[in-house]
Enzyme design. Structure first.
Site, PDB file in Angstrom:
ATOM      1  N   SER A  72       0.797  -1.222   0.000  1.00  0.00           N
ATOM      2  CA  SER A  72       0.000   0.000   0.000  1.00  0.00           C
ATOM      3  C   SER A  72       0.831   1.274   0.000  1.00  0.00           C
ATOM      4  O   SER A  72       0.354   2.319  -0.419  1.00  0.00           O
ATOM      5  CB  SER A  72      -0.924   0.007   1.209  1.00  0.00           C
ATOM      6  OG  SER A  72      -0.172   0.025   2.401  1.00  0.00           O
ATOM      7  N   HIS A  94      -5.205  -4.477  -0.875  1.00  0.00           N
ATOM      8  CA  HIS A  94      -5.080  -3.442  -1.905  1.00  0.00           C
ATOM      9  C   HIS A  94      -5.121  -4.047  -3.305  1.00  0.00           C
ATOM     10  O   HIS A  94      -4.446  -3.565  -4.214  1.00  0.00           O
ATOM     11  CB  HIS A  94      -3.804  -2.623  -1.702  1.00  0.00           C
ATOM     12  CG  HIS A  94      -3.888  -1.742  -0.498  1.00  0.00           C
ATOM     13  ND1 HIS A  94      -4.435  -0.478  -0.521  1.00  0.00           N
ATOM     14  CD2 HIS A  94      -3.544  -1.975   0.786  1.00  0.00           C
ATOM     15  CE1 HIS A  94      -4.406   0.054   0.687  1.00  0.00           C
ATOM     16  NE2 HIS A  94      -3.862  -0.843   1.502  1.00  0.00           N
ATOM     17  N   LYS A 129     -12.051  -1.689   1.936  1.00  0.00           N
ATOM     18  CA  LYS A 129     -11.377  -0.839   0.945  1.00  0.00           C
ATOM     19  C   LYS A 129     -12.198  -0.860  -0.345  1.00  0.00           C
ATOM     20  O   LYS A 129     -13.289  -0.311  -0.363  1.00  0.00           O
ATOM     21  CB  LYS A 129      -9.927  -1.277   0.793  1.00  0.00           C
ATOM     22  CG  LYS A 129      -9.122  -0.856   2.032  1.00  0.00           C
ATOM     23  CD  LYS A 129      -7.717  -1.383   2.100  1.00  0.00           C
ATOM     24  CE  LYS A 129      -7.065  -0.869   3.391  1.00  0.00           C
ATOM     25  NZ  LYS A 129      -6.049  -1.769   3.924  1.00  0.00           N
TER      26      LYS A 129
END
Ligand SMILES: *Cc1c(COP(=O)(O)O)cnc(C)c1O
Length: 401
Positions: free
Chosen positions: A188, A216, A247
């Protein structure tokens, strides 16, 4: 109040350390947002800003369809369960979501957690002991590091993204019963995508398992957004996948581990953050399910994200900023110095763009940066406005010509 007791010095010492952080420009303030999360956000001082620092890769956090799915799940299943899963906290929607995640990732089964931090915290200890070895990338996420600490297995660390060093560590761990290589699928802070094709080849050569953390990556890496394993064409060669619902996949909270049935069954019996923590709220489970159905039908959001990423990466480099090369929607704009990164972020705020400065200990010393994260929700106009602000702040601070 007495001033000289041990008890009072405890608090004075903390206050002193906090002052120290402020003086060094290392204190992390929190911006207060008064709107939904999105490509534009309203701050509590009334300002509207273009948001370039959310993990909202697919723009689903404030998305109306996602919101409605969560409301509908709340109507149907209630607000919460007041229970862990194995007592009376498992509803149809939790089972459906576990199935949907497994199918989306191409894995056999899935177990839900309250967060990916818990998924990583609870994955190693039930599966490995002192006879085994965990071989971990040096820049793996804090939750992986903590999870490994909770487990008795021997620990081996390889230099970040360095396949030669990984091979050395595999050789050093050769006498262990089981070996597992663990890596973030995408890192990330740098936007680096792990070399999973090479990692899987090394795993085959040294008879090791492979685990990836896809926080991610899930939802947007790979041609249909399944993640790093799809990106590198190694679906079916990964043994354990952990990830987050907080996310790209909706952005509320919640985590998961996906693997073969016997792994997931073992975690359900033994993983402490699963056994001793409340079940995921139905609103989150229902909305996450709707998100996965949407992403399985169309790659539109994933495609828009990658177009935005390519555009921003090209334009920011042309302005003269140093970025870490790559293709990931995390774009680190390198400023190197921590106070400069702080100043830059503050000036960008004045110019109407929300970015955050990152510095030690979140990134290595001397590697301070503002990290831009693109979203499918950004319009071309918003990105152009943000780039103009980068140009202005960069010139004012003497970072570009
Ligand atoms: C964000 C993140 C986590 C933690 O996810 P949560 O669901 O917010 O706990 C774990 N691993 C990686 C690599 C992350 O980026």
């Amino acid at each position: 109040m007495s001033t000289n007791t041990k008890r009072s010095t405890f608090f004075t010492e903390l206050a002193g350390k906090l002052d120290g952080l402020r003086e060094q420009g290392l204190y992390k303030p929190e911006r207060v947002i008064s709107s939904r999360q999105g490509s534009l956000v309203q701050c509590d001082d009334g300002r509207q800003l273009i948001n370039l620092c959310a993990n909202n890769y697919l723009g689903l956090s404030g998305d109306e369809e996602t919101v409605q799915a969560s409301i509908q799940a709340t109507e149907q299943y209630g607000y919460g369960l007041s229970s862990v899963r194995f007592i009376c906290g498992t509803q149809t929607v939790h089972k459906q979501l576990e199935r949907a995640i497994a199918d989306f990732l191409g894995m056999e089964d899935t177990i839900l957690y309250a967060a990916a931090f818990d998924a990583n915290g609870g994955v190693f200890e039930p599966l490995f002991d002192e006879n085994d070895a965990i071989i971990s990338d040096a820049l793996n996420h804090a939750s992986i590091i903590d999870g490994i600490r909770l487990c008795k297995a021997a620990r081996f660390r390889y230099t970040h993204n360095d396949m030669a060093d990984l091979e050395k560590q595999l050789q050093a761990a050769a006498d262990k019963r089981h070996r597992i290589i663990v890596t973030d699928g995408a890192f990330s802070m740098d936007g680096t995508i792990a070399q999973l094709d090479k990692i899987c080849d090394l795993a085959d050569k040294y008879d090791a398992l492979v685990m990836i953390d896809e926080c991610h990556a899930s939802g947007f890496l790979g041609k249909t957004g399944r993640g790093t394993h799809e990106h590198h064409n190694v679906m079916g060669r990964i043994d354990i996948i952990t990830g987050t619902l907080g996310k790209a996949l909706g952005g509320a909270m919640g985590g998961f581990t996906a693997a073969r049935k016997e792994v997931i069954d073992t975690l359900r019996q033994k993983s402490r953050p699963y056994l001793f923590s409340n079940t995921l709220a139905p609103s989150i489970a229902g909305a996450s399910l709707a998100v996965l159905e949407r992403l399985s039908k169309s790659t539109e959001l994933r495609d828009r994200l990658h177009e935005n990423t390519a555009f921003f990466r090209k334009e920011i480099a042309e302005l003269g900023f140093t970025i870490k090369p790559g293709t990931h929607p995390v774009v680190p704009v390198m400023l190197f110095d921590a106070p400069v990164a702080q100043k830059f972020a503050a000036r960008m705020y004045e110019l109407g763009v929300l970015v955050t400065g990152f510095f030690y200990p979140v990134v290595p010393m001397g590697q301070a940066r503002v990290r831009v994260q693109l979203s499918a929700a950004h319009t071309k106009e918003q990105l152009q406005t943000a780039l103009a602000a980068f140009a202005q702040a960069g010139r004012e601070l003497g970072l570009i010509k």
